[in-house]
Structure formats: C-alpha cells, structure tokens
Scaffold this motif. Structure first.
Motif, PDB file in Angstrom:
ATOM      1  N   TYR A   1       8.760  -0.327  -3.778  1.00 42.78           N
ATOM      2  CA  TYR A   1       8.334   0.397  -2.586  1.00 42.78           C
ATOM      3  C   TYR A   1       9.495   0.495  -1.602  1.00 42.78           C
ATOM      4  O   TYR A   1      10.421  -0.312  -1.635  1.00 42.78           O
ATOM      5  CB  TYR A   1       7.179  -0.344  -1.882  1.00 42.78           C
ATOM      6  CG  TYR A   1       6.049  -0.668  -2.805  1.00 42.78           C
ATOM      7  CD1 TYR A   1       5.161   0.316  -3.210  1.00 42.78           C
ATOM      8  CD2 TYR A   1       5.875  -1.961  -3.300  1.00 42.78           C
ATOM      9  CE1 TYR A   1       4.127   0.034  -4.086  1.00 42.78           C
ATOM     10  CE2 TYR A   1       4.840  -2.249  -4.177  1.00 42.78           C
ATOM     11  CZ  TYR A   1       3.974  -1.244  -4.574  1.00 42.78           C
ATOM     12  OH  TYR A   1       2.960  -1.537  -5.445  1.00 42.78           O
TER      13      TYR A   1
ATOM     14  N   ALA B   1       8.304   9.434   3.899  1.00 43.99           N
ATOM     15  CA  ALA B   1       8.256  10.012   5.252  1.00 43.99           C
ATOM     16  C   ALA B   1       9.009   9.162   6.265  1.00 43.99           C
ATOM     17  O   ALA B   1       9.596   9.671   7.211  1.00 43.99           O
ATOM     18  CB  ALA B   1       6.799  10.180   5.694  1.00 43.99           C
TER      19      ALA B   1
ATOM     20  N   GLU C   1      13.316   8.870   9.428  1.00 49.20           N
ATOM     21  CA  GLU C   1      12.978   8.709  10.845  1.00 49.20           C
ATOM     22  C   GLU C   1      13.623   7.487  11.473  1.00 49.20           C
ATOM     23  O   GLU C   1      13.648   7.349  12.695  1.00 49.20           O
ATOM     24  CB  GLU C   1      11.451   8.609  11.009  1.00 49.20           C
ATOM     25  CG  GLU C   1      10.670   9.785  10.459  1.00 49.20           C
ATOM     26  CD  GLU C   1      11.029  11.087  11.152  1.00 49.20           C
ATOM     27  OE1 GLU C   1      11.355  11.059  12.354  1.00 49.20           O
ATOM     28  OE2 GLU C   1      11.008  12.133  10.474  1.00 49.20           O
TER      29      GLU C   1
ATOM     30  N   ALA D   1       4.838   5.554  13.184  1.00 53.28           N
ATOM     31  CA  ALA D   1       4.283   6.778  13.770  1.00 53.28           C
ATOM     32  C   ALA D   1       4.138   7.894  12.734  1.00 53.28           C
ATOM     33  O   ALA D   1       3.227   8.717  12.836  1.00 53.28           O
ATOM     34  CB  ALA D   1       5.164   7.249  14.920  1.00 53.28           C
ATOM     35  N   VAL D   2       5.023   7.921  11.744  1.00 53.26           N
ATOM     36  CA  VAL D   2       4.965   9.024  10.772  1.00 53.26           C
ATOM     37  C   VAL D   2       4.318   8.624   9.454  1.00 53.26           C
ATOM     38  O   VAL D   2       4.125   9.473   8.591  1.00 53.26           O
ATOM     39  CB  VAL D   2       6.367   9.604  10.478  1.00 53.26           C
ATOM     40  CG1 VAL D   2       7.024  10.102  11.752  1.00 53.26           C
ATOM     41  CG2 VAL D   2       7.250   8.600   9.761  1.00 53.26           C
ATOM     42  N   CYS D   3       3.984   7.350   9.304  1.00 53.83           N
ATOM     43  CA  CYS D   3       3.412   6.913   8.024  1.00 53.83           C
ATOM     44  C   CYS D   3       1.969   7.397   7.913  1.00 53.83           C
ATOM     45  O   CYS D   3       1.108   6.972   8.685  1.00 53.83           O
ATOM     46  CB  CYS D   3       3.453   5.394   7.893  1.00 53.83           C
ATOM     47  SG  CYS D   3       2.657   4.830   6.369  1.00 53.83           S
ATOM     48  N   PRO D   4       1.676   8.248   6.930  1.00 55.45           N
ATOM     49  CA  PRO D   4       0.315   8.792   6.841  1.00 55.45           C
ATOM     50  C   PRO D   4      -0.698   7.794   6.310  1.00 55.45           C
ATOM     51  O   PRO D   4      -1.896   8.028   6.399  1.00 55.45           O
ATOM     52  CB  PRO D   4       0.475   9.962   5.871  1.00 55.45           C
ATOM     53  CG  PRO D   4       1.623   9.585   5.008  1.00 55.45           C
ATOM     54  CD  PRO D   4       2.557   8.806   5.886  1.00 55.45           C
ATOM     55  N   VAL D   5      -0.224   6.674   5.739  1.00 54.59           N
ATOM     56  CA  VAL D   5      -1.166   5.721   5.155  1.00 54.59           C
ATOM     57  C   VAL D   5      -1.136   4.359   5.863  1.00 54.59           C
ATOM     58  O   VAL D   5      -1.665   3.370   5.340  1.00 54.59           O
ATOM     59  CB  VAL D   5      -0.927   5.557   3.628  1.00 54.59           C
ATOM     60  CG1 VAL D   5      -1.369   6.813   2.893  1.00 54.59           C
ATOM     61  CG2 VAL D   5       0.524   5.263   3.310  1.00 54.59           C
ATOM     62  N   ASP D   6      -0.510   4.322   7.044  1.00 56.95           N
ATOM     63  CA  ASP D   6      -0.552   3.121   7.913  1.00 56.95           C
ATOM     64  C   ASP D   6      -0.064   1.853   7.216  1.00 56.95           C
ATOM     65  O   ASP D   6      -0.745   0.815   7.229  1.00 56.95           O
ATOM     66  CB  ASP D   6      -1.983   2.884   8.425  1.00 56.95           C
ATOM     67  CG  ASP D   6      -2.392   3.870   9.503  1.00 56.95           C
ATOM     68  OD1 ASP D   6      -1.513   4.576  10.021  1.00 56.95           O
ATOM     69  OD2 ASP D   6      -3.594   3.937   9.819  1.00 56.95           O
ATOM     70  N   VAL D   7       1.098   1.926   6.603  1.00 56.59           N
ATOM     71  CA  VAL D   7       1.586   0.726   5.906  1.00 56.59           C
ATOM     72  C   VAL D   7       2.842   0.125   6.541  1.00 56.59           C
ATOM     73  O   VAL D   7       3.405  -0.823   6.001  1.00 56.59           O
ATOM     74  CB  VAL D   7       1.851   1.003   4.404  1.00 56.59           C
ATOM     75  CG1 VAL D   7       0.577   1.449   3.718  1.00 56.59           C
ATOM     76  CG2 VAL D   7       2.978   1.996   4.193  1.00 56.59           C
TER      77      VAL D   7
ATOM     78  N   ASP E   1       0.830  -1.223   0.000  1.00 57.58           N
ATOM     79  CA  ASP E   1       0.000   0.000   0.000  1.00 57.58           C
ATOM     80  C   ASP E   1       0.851   1.255   0.000  1.00 57.58           C
ATOM     81  O   ASP E   1       0.328   2.362  -0.100  1.00 57.58           O
ATOM     82  CB  ASP E   1      -0.793   0.126   1.311  1.00 57.58           C
ATOM     83  CG  ASP E   1      -1.942  -0.807   1.450  1.00 57.58           C
ATOM     84  OD1 ASP E   1      -1.891  -1.894   0.873  1.00 57.58           O
ATOM     85  OD2 ASP E   1      -2.893  -0.433   2.150  1.00 57.58           O
ATOM     86  N   CYS E   2       2.155   1.099   0.169  1.00 62.40           N
ATOM     87  CA  CYS E   2       3.062   2.257   0.273  1.00 62.40           C
ATOM     88  C   CYS E   2       2.891   3.147  -0.953  1.00 62.40           C
ATOM     89  O   CYS E   2       2.829   2.662  -2.083  1.00 62.40           O
ATOM     90  CB  CYS E   2       4.502   1.743   0.369  1.00 62.40           C
ATOM     91  SG  CYS E   2       5.768   3.025   0.274  1.00 62.40           S
ATOM     92  N   ILE E   3       2.832   4.475  -0.715  1.00 62.70           N
ATOM     93  CA  ILE E   3       2.719   5.398  -1.848  1.00 62.70           C
ATOM     94  C   ILE E   3       4.063   6.075  -2.148  1.00 62.70           C
ATOM     95  O   ILE E   3       4.117   7.026  -2.916  1.00 62.70           O
ATOM     96  CB  ILE E   3       1.629   6.461  -1.616  1.00 62.70           C
ATOM     97  CG1 ILE E   3       1.879   7.260  -0.328  1.00 62.70           C
ATOM     98  CG2 ILE E   3       0.247   5.809  -1.581  1.00 62.70           C
ATOM     99  CD1 ILE E   3       0.964   8.468  -0.176  1.00 62.70           C
ATOM    100  N   ASN E   4       5.124   5.557  -1.517  1.00 58.14           N
ATOM    101  CA  ASN E   4       6.480   6.065  -1.784  1.00 58.14           C
ATOM    102  C   ASN E   4       6.632   7.551  -1.461  1.00 58.14           C
ATOM    103  O   ASN E   4       7.252   8.294  -2.215  1.00 58.14           O
ATOM    104  CB  ASN E   4       6.871   5.808  -3.245  1.00 58.14           C
ATOM    105  CG  ASN E   4       7.238   4.355  -3.481  1.00 58.14           C
ATOM    106  OD1 ASN E   4       7.857   3.721  -2.632  1.00 58.14           O
ATOM    107  ND2 ASN E   4       6.853   3.815  -4.620  1.00 58.14           N
ATOM    108  N   CYS E   5       6.062   7.961  -0.337  1.00 58.68           N
ATOM    109  CA  CYS E   5       6.211   9.373   0.037  1.00 58.68           C
ATOM    110  C   CYS E   5       7.548   9.623   0.715  1.00 58.68           C
ATOM    111  O   CYS E   5       8.015  10.763   0.755  1.00 58.68           O
ATOM    112  CB  CYS E   5       5.059   9.827   0.929  1.00 58.68           C
ATOM    113  SG  CYS E   5       5.097   9.212   2.620  1.00 58.68           S
TER     114      CYS E   5
END
Lengths: 115, 138
Positions: free
Chosen positions: A56, A14, A18, A78-84, A8-12
């Motif tokens: 990914y 983030a 970290e 903690a920093v993943c905005p899409v919970d993957v 599901d990772c969108i490769n942002c």
C-alpha cells in the motif's frame, strides 16, 4: 503526529501528488531524504522502522509534517476518498514539534518540496 | 459531463463489478461536490472499495470499508438520488457481518458471498437540485 495510511488503502494514488513534503510513496518503492535513499529494511534517521509497506502507499514519518507549514489540514486525508489517512498513534508530535520538523527539513532537504 | 451522467456511469460500473473504476468515477463527483450529499457519494465509494477488497483478498479492508459505507449511507432517506438505499443497506449489512465473523475467526472470506448491486431509478429532479445547491456553495 504524522499521518499513516491504513491497510484499507485501495492504491488509487490520490494522496501521493498532494503531499507538499513528498512523504508519500507507492507500496514497494524506496524512499529518500536529504539525498539518501532508503529501502524496506532501513530505519529512518529518527529510528522509525514500522512504516514501509510493500502493498500500500505509505508515509515516511520523518518527512510528514501533517502539512504544518503548508496547509490548514493534512492534504492526503482531505483527498482520500476512502478515509484511510489517519493520525499515527505511533508517531505522536505536537504542533511545535511539527513546526521544528518543517524547519529541519527545510535545512536538510529542500529538494523534497514540490513546485 | 453532468453529475447525473457521471453518477450513472459509476452505478453501471458498480453493477458490472468494476469496483475500482466505479471508485474512480464517483471520486470525480465527491471531489467536486459540497453540501449534504457529499457523504452519500463517499458512502457508495466505500461500498465499492469494500467489494474491491473482497476481490483482492483483503478481509480487514473489506470489513472496514463496508462499515464506513453503512455508517454514511444510513444517514440518508431511501431512495436518495435514485438509489434504493434500503435495499443496498439490506445487502451490505449482512455481507459485512459475514465478513466480520470470518475475520474474528481468522478464516478467509467465505466463498459463497453475494455481491450486491445498486437498484437505481433515474432522478433528474434530484440531480437538478444537487447541481443548483452545489453552484450556491461555489
């Protein structure tokens, strides 16, 4: 248990900065441990060979301590905005084993640590 | 930039199909905010991520992310912070079901998908309350 990144990772990206262990790599990138570089078909020293991804961000289980030794919770999750960033059922370790992993990594690869 | 201004930029990006940019913009709020609306912003991020995955041909990723969006957004009354959630959920739910069926059948994503937009009416009072509540959390 190490953490893994689902498809599901969108490769942002983030998560990558970290990680205190520099265990997270961009898809397609080689990774390193204790000065040795590893490519897509190379198994990790532990024998793990199912984590590398061309597409990914991925986490090297031999380097992931779930942030044990550094933080109260895995920082990638903690920093993943899409919970993957999830616990990896294929690489299960107890807290004690993770603490030993931190000690081992500190002996063989202090260069992995972020400033 | 205020939460409201940032949010409105993110909504515009969503409605223009700029899903990655939308995620980036809303992530700023999600990272900064504490309290009960945090999952709302993440829900919109999941929706943008799900639509991004459709564009990228990642069917499992789209089904998963749209499911996470629906799970989070349905916890809020509609409208919430100006977003017509009733309409958004009414669009996202059948879209996810359609994609889920394709996934189960091993088929590619259907080509006749309708990408939802977000119906938004500015809610200055809601955002003032949000900013005040977030200040209390800090």
């Amino acid at each position: 248990m190490s953490i893994y990144i689902t498809t599901d990772c969108i490769n942002c990206g983030a998560c990558e900065p970290e990680c205190p262990n520099t265990a997270i790599y961009e898809g397609g990138a080689n990774w390193s441990l204790a000065g040795v570089a590893y490519g897509p078909t190379d198994p990790a020293p532990s024998g793990a060979n199912d984590f590398w991804s061309a597409d990914y961000f991925y986490i090297v289980p031999d380097k992931c301590t779930e942030c044990v030794g550094f933080h109260d919770e895995p920082q990638c999750a903690a920093v993943c905005p899409v919970d993957v960033c999830l616990p990896d059922p294929n690489h299960v370790e107890s807290k004690e084993e993770l603490e030993l992993k931190v000690e081992y990594l500190n002996l063989v690869d202090t260069s992995r640590l972020r400033n | 930039m205020s939460f409201r201004d940032t949010f409105e930029s993110g909504i515009t990006e969503f409605n223009e199909g700029e899903y990655f940019a939308c995620h980036d913009t809303l992530e700023e709020i999600w990272r900064a905010i504490r309290g009960e609306s945090r999952r709302f912003f993440q829900g919109i991020i999941h929706a943008a991520a799900g639509l991004l995955h459709i564009e990228r041909g990642n069917l499992p990723g789209s089904v998963s992310q749209l499911g996470k969006a629906i799970d989070k957004l349905r916890d809020y009354p509609s409208p919430h912070l100006g977003v017509d959630l009733e309409r958004l959920l009414a669009d996202l739910t059948p879209l996810r079901e359609k994609l889920g069926r394709a996934l189960e059948q091993g088929a590619p994503a259907p080509s006749d998908l309708r990408f939802p937009t977000i119906s938004y009416t500015p809610d200055p009072l809601g955002f003032s309350a949000l900013e005040a509540a977030n200040d209390e959390h800090e």
